[in-house]
Design an enzyme around this catalytic site. Structure first.
Site, mmCIF file in Angstrom:
data_model
loop_
_atom_site.group_PDB
_atom_site.id
_atom_site.type_symbol
_atom_site.label_atom_id
_atom_site.label_comp_id
_atom_site.label_asym_id
_atom_site.label_seq_id
_atom_site.Cartn_x
_atom_site.Cartn_y
_atom_site.Cartn_z
ATOM 1 N N HIS A 61 0.838 -1.209 0.000
ATOM 2 C CA HIS A 61 0.000 0.000 0.000
ATOM 3 C C HIS A 61 0.872 1.258 0.000
ATOM 4 O O HIS A 61 0.690 2.168 -0.821
ATOM 5 C CB HIS A 61 -0.909 -0.027 1.229
ATOM 6 C CG HIS A 61 -1.793 1.167 1.372
ATOM 7 N ND1 HIS A 61 -3.167 1.101 1.241
ATOM 8 C CD2 HIS A 61 -1.521 2.474 1.665
ATOM 9 C CE1 HIS A 61 -3.692 2.306 1.428
ATOM 10 N NE2 HIS A 61 -2.704 3.152 1.692
ATOM 11 N N GLU A 62 1.828 1.304 0.921
ATOM 12 C CA GLU A 62 2.675 2.494 1.033
ATOM 13 C C GLU A 62 3.600 2.627 -0.173
ATOM 14 O O GLU A 62 3.953 3.744 -0.569
ATOM 15 C CB GLU A 62 3.493 2.443 2.326
ATOM 16 C CG GLU A 62 2.673 2.326 3.605
ATOM 17 C CD GLU A 62 1.598 3.390 3.756
ATOM 18 O OE1 GLU A 62 1.749 4.493 3.170
ATOM 19 O OE2 GLU A 62 0.602 3.138 4.456
ATOM 20 N N HIS A 70 1.908 4.549 -2.840
ATOM 21 C CA HIS A 70 2.052 5.991 -2.592
ATOM 22 C C HIS A 70 3.424 6.493 -3.038
ATOM 23 O O HIS A 70 3.540 7.571 -3.633
ATOM 24 C CB HIS A 70 1.861 6.294 -1.104
ATOM 25 C CG HIS A 70 0.469 6.112 -0.608
ATOM 26 N ND1 HIS A 70 -0.640 6.405 -1.374
ATOM 27 C CD2 HIS A 70 -0.004 5.678 0.594
ATOM 28 C CE1 HIS A 70 -1.732 6.154 -0.671
ATOM 29 N NE2 HIS A 70 -1.376 5.706 0.524
#
Length: 230
Positions: A130-131, A134
């Site tokens: 997920h990160e 980003h």
């Protein structure tokens, strides 16, 4: 961030309890019997440091494992490198978090994994993926993280592409009703929660509205993947 021994100077030395002695002192601490106030205060500091250290060590072990063996994480790491970024174990930090979140991304510092919020290497894998989405978005696009539309778009992509919204994760969360609503509803829900934490956001209604505005275009953008991983 990432300093696993930040309180070690308070508890260092040869008198640290271990084994049976730790068990005995912990029992006294939990029952509030057999300890002076000073001893309780000293043990509380040691217990906090011990629990934090154990959590962070396990988190770092899981982090290193997924960086070596997770197809999703290794793919994302390679894709970030190709566009000029650099995400590796030196800027993926494990620490204790006060907030109820699994991790975070900071453009200057890297990725934070919340050791006390991650219960397995597979949960850490999804959080790190997920990160990394980003991080990829920050390198690939001109992202303004205080622009709610930009933030919402990256959160939609991260929730959709990381695997955190696949049906097995929803079932493990006990979110059976959410599971029945499908992948897109999970993505919308989790993106809305993340946007609500943005200091520019005025609340849930605004967060939900912004997510809805950008959802279709951002959900359809699966870069750098060919398709959504479920």
């Amino acid at each position: 961030m990432g300093d696993n021994n930040s309180n070690s100077s308070d508890v260092s030395g040869s008198s640290l309890p271990s084994g049976f002695e730790y068990w005995r002192k912990n029992l006294c601490f939990m029952t509030n019997m057999g300890m002076t106030e000073t001893e309780r205060d000293e043990f509380a500091v040691f217990k906090e440091w011990r629990d934090k250290t154990k959590s962070c060590i396990k988190c770092e072990e899981w982090r290193d494992w997924v960086l070596d063996y997770s197809p999703t994480v290794t793919f994302m790491q390679d894709q970030i490198t190709k566009i000029g970024g650099n995400i590796n174990k030196t800027n993926i930090m494990c620490d204790i978090c006060d907030e109820s979140k699994g991790g975070g991304f900071n453009p200057q510092l890297g990725i934070l994994l919340c050791a006390n919020r991650l219960g397995s290497k597979f949960q850490l894998e999804d959080t790190l993926a997920h990160e990394m989405v980003h991080a990829y978005d920050h390198c690939k696009f001109d992202v303004d993280w205080f622009d709610l539309r930009h933030h919402a778009c990256s959160e939609i992509r991260a929730s959709s592409l990381s695997g955190e919204c696949r049906f097995t994760r929803e079932l493990r969360r006990g979110a059976f009703d959410n599971f029945m609503k499908g992948h897109q509803e999970c993505v919308k829900r989790r993106a809305t929660m993340s946007v609500m934490a943005n200091p520019k956001c005025k609340g849930q209604e605004q967060a939900r509205s912004v997510v809805d505005q950008v959802f279709q275009s951002c959900f359809s953008d699966t870069r750098p993947f060919d398709e959504i991983f479920r």
